[in-house]
Design an enzyme around this catalytic site. Structure first.
Site, short mmCIF file in Angstrom:
data_model
loop_
_atom_site.label_atom_id
_atom_site.label_comp_id
_atom_site.label_asym_id
_atom_site.label_seq_id
_atom_site.Cartn_x
_atom_site.Cartn_y
_atom_site.Cartn_z
N SER A 1 0.80 -1.23 0.00
CA SER A 1 0.00 0.00 0.00
C SER A 1 0.83 1.28 0.00
O SER A 1 0.26 2.37 -0.11
CB SER A 1 -0.94 0.02 1.21
N LYS B 1 0.20 3.86 -2.60
CA LYS B 1 -0.78 4.96 -2.49
C LYS B 1 -0.13 6.33 -2.33
O LYS B 1 -0.82 7.34 -2.40
CB LYS B 1 -1.76 4.68 -1.36
N SER C 1 -5.79 3.59 4.74
CA SER C 1 -5.26 2.87 3.58
C SER C 1 -6.38 2.18 2.79
O SER C 1 -6.21 1.06 2.28
CB SER C 1 -4.21 1.84 4.01
#
Length: 382
Positions: free
Chosen positions: A64, A67, A124
């Site tokens: 993640s 991101k 997230s």
């Protein structure tokens, strides 16, 4: 003709990409820290200087931490005015179907860009990331193309994105160095700090609780962000940022075996950076006198110098000197920005940087008419 003015600055030594490579390499090889992870990088944000690296260019799964780029494209769109924080984002069936970390968006549900960005930065949320991607570019596929284009523009040569979430996908890879690059770009947008620095918050009018996946926000002094990640393939990852005394650092850790290893490794890198370095303006205390102008509407032109912000090694304090060299006179016309001299910065007598000293203003050349008017004014009674 030029005149020289010597100034001794009781500052620490400069350590930037402008320093001779041998000196910088010696410092890096003697770095007294280690991390429990597959790869890592410590970068000073303002100058982009790398203070630590371990397998910095190894292509790895980022999970993640992907991101960071998703948020970068969103904040760039906000700052450019192409979207607003108050714009309404409508959730598609595809966005709602995202697994992994999520805020459980439902098809047709609506939230503002601000709420979606908070869901990505704090929780997230994969579903929120895809919803934002679709809002900006119409589809995740188009958004991912924009992610890869932006990565190329930033010089992220180890990177290829396949999605905007970091969910496992073959060929979805980046490196610790590239993550530092995009993290640095993201932190240049002040709006993101309103989200990545949140420890706990809510969505849906207070009915849905959010807690930041980045525990450093809670316990590390000066933490400003930035993004965690975990998958079985990627291990525990983080791009951690913190700011103290006017200096901001970015610590990237990839492939840690445990969440604790991830946070402790990031903390170790940040502590090393804050303990040994600072950013200062080496032009502080340097007096920039004006330069006399011949045949000008003004007799003097003020001078200025830019680019004096540098990364300083605390252990080398008191070894930096500056030498100011200026034109003795300049003939009009003078344009703002014209080169009038140089500020030379040296460490132990070795030149490490030369900053241009320029005209801070324009001075027009005197004309016959202006000279005549002045003469007439002197002849007439006061």
């Amino acid at each position: 003709m030029k005149k020289r003015i010597l100034t001794a600055l009781l500052l620490a030594a400069v350590f930037t990409g402008l320093l001779p490579g041998a000196w910088a390499t010696e410092k890096e090889e003697n770095t007294p820290v280690s991390i429990s992870a597959r790869a890592g990088v410590l970068m000073e944000r303002e100058t982009g200087t790398i203070l630590y690296e371990e397998n910095a260019h190894e292509a790895l799964e980022p999970a993640s931490v992907t991101k960071v780029m998703t948020m970068l494209l969103v904040t760039e769109a906000i700052d450019s005015g192409s979207i607003s924080l108050e714009d309404t984002v409508t959730v598609s069936a595809y966005a709602a179907s995202m697994g992994g970390s999520q805020v459980y968006l439902e098809e047709g549900e609506q939230m503002t860009v601000s709420e979606m960005l908070k869901a990505v930065a704090v929780a997230s949320g994969n579903d929120a990331a895809v919803a934002l991607a679709e809002h900006l570019r119409g589809s995740e596929e188009a958004f991912v193309a924009a992610m890869n284009q932006r990565a190329a523009e930033l010089g992220m040569e180890d990177t290829h994105f396949c999605n905007c979430t970091g969910l496992p996908a073959e060929g979805h890879l980046t490196s610790a160095y590239d993550i530092a690059l995009m993290s640095r770009a993201l932190l240049s947008h002040e709006v993101i700090r309103d989200y990545t620095g949140i420890w706990m918050d809510t969505l849906r009018d207070g009915t849905f609780q959010l807690a930041n996946t980045n525990k450093l926000i809670y316990y590390y002094d000066g933490a400003t962000g930035l993004k965690t990640g975990f998958t079985q393939g990627a291990g525990f990852c983080i791009s951690a940022s913190a700011r103290r005394d006017g200096m901001e650092l970015i610590a990237v850790v990839l492939g840690a075996e445990t969440s604790s290893d991830r946070f402790e490794s990031a903390k170790t890198l940040l502590n090393y950076g804050f303990g040994g370095w600072t950013v200062t303006d080496v032009t502080d205390g340097v007096v920039l006198p004006p330069v006399p102008v011949t045949l000008g509407e003004a007799e003097l032109v003020q001078t200025t110098v830019e680019g004096g912000r540098m990364l300083i090694a605390k252990s080398d304090a008191g070894r930096l000197t500056t030498e100011l060299t200026l034109d003795e006179t300049v003939e009009a016309p003078v344009n703002a920005g014209d080169l009038l001299g140089t500020l030379t910065i040296s460490l132990d007598g070795q030149v490490i940087q030369e900053l241009p000293v320029t005209a801070a203003e324009s001075v027009e050349r005197r004309t016959f008419g202006s000279i005549f008017r002045e003469m007439v004014g002197e002849l007439l009674p006061g």
